[in-house]
Write a protein that holds these residues in place. Structure first.
Motif, PDB file in Angstrom:
ATOM      1  N   LEU A  14     -27.109  30.035 -12.246  1.00  0.00           N
ATOM      2  CA  LEU A  14     -25.786  30.661 -11.737  1.00  0.00           C
ATOM      3  C   LEU A  14     -25.310  31.736 -12.437  1.00  0.00           C
ATOM      4  N   MET A  15     -25.268  31.867 -13.990  1.00  0.00           N
ATOM      5  CA  MET A  15     -24.725  32.866 -14.711  1.00  0.00           C
ATOM      6  C   MET A  15     -25.494  34.169 -14.388  1.00  0.00           C
ATOM      7  N   GLN A  16     -27.069  33.868 -14.129  1.00  0.00           N
ATOM      8  CA  GLN A  16     -27.912  35.130 -13.822  1.00  0.00           C
ATOM      9  C   GLN A  16     -27.586  35.900 -12.650  1.00  0.00           C
ATOM     10  N   LEU A  17     -27.200  34.925 -11.565  1.00  0.00           N
ATOM     11  CA  LEU A  17     -26.979  35.473 -10.367  1.00  0.00           C
ATOM     12  C   LEU A  17     -25.654  36.017 -10.036  1.00  0.00           C
ATOM     13  N   ASN A  18     -24.712  35.707 -10.865  1.00  0.00           N
ATOM     14  CA  ASN A  18     -23.463  36.065 -10.632  1.00  0.00           C
ATOM     15  C   ASN A  18     -22.781  36.782 -11.840  1.00  0.00           C
ATOM     16  N   TRP A  19     -23.558  37.255 -12.644  1.00  0.00           N
ATOM     17  CA  TRP A  19     -23.155  38.058 -13.875  1.00  0.00           C
ATOM     18  C   TRP A  19     -22.251  39.481 -13.591  1.00  0.00           C
ATOM     19  N   ASP A  20     -22.887  40.156 -12.383  1.00  0.00           N
ATOM     20  CA  ASP A  20     -21.919  41.344 -12.037  1.00  0.00           C
ATOM     21  C   ASP A  20     -20.687  40.791 -11.270  1.00  0.00           C
ATOM     22  N   ARG A  21     -20.552  39.672 -10.708  1.00  0.00           N
ATOM     23  CA  ARG A  21     -19.233  39.502 -10.071  1.00  0.00           C
ATOM     24  C   ARG A  21     -18.128  39.316 -11.321  1.00  0.00           C
ATOM     25  N   MET A  22     -18.739  38.582 -12.215  1.00  0.00           N
ATOM     26  CA  MET A  22     -17.829  38.390 -13.537  1.00  0.00           C
ATOM     27  C   MET A  22     -17.633  39.432 -14.366  1.00  0.00           C
TER      28      MET A  22
END
Length: 41
Positions: A14-22
């Motif tokens: 989940l972190m790998q997929l959404n790191w750019d959003r964070m």
């Protein structure tokens, strides 16, 4: 222990997929704090 390992792997994915959003949200928050800091002078 196995359940903990699976949930840790899922969290990593989940972190790998959404790191750019964070990162985007963090940049907005940083810009708001900087604007408030500069506006207080």
């Amino acid at each position: 222990m196995q359940m903990l390992n699976h949930s840790y792997r899922g969290l990593g994915l989940l972190m790998q997929l959404n790191w750019d959003r964070m990162l985007f949200v963090g940049a907005i928050v940083a810009a708001l704090f900087l604007g408030a800091f500069l506006g207080s002078f």
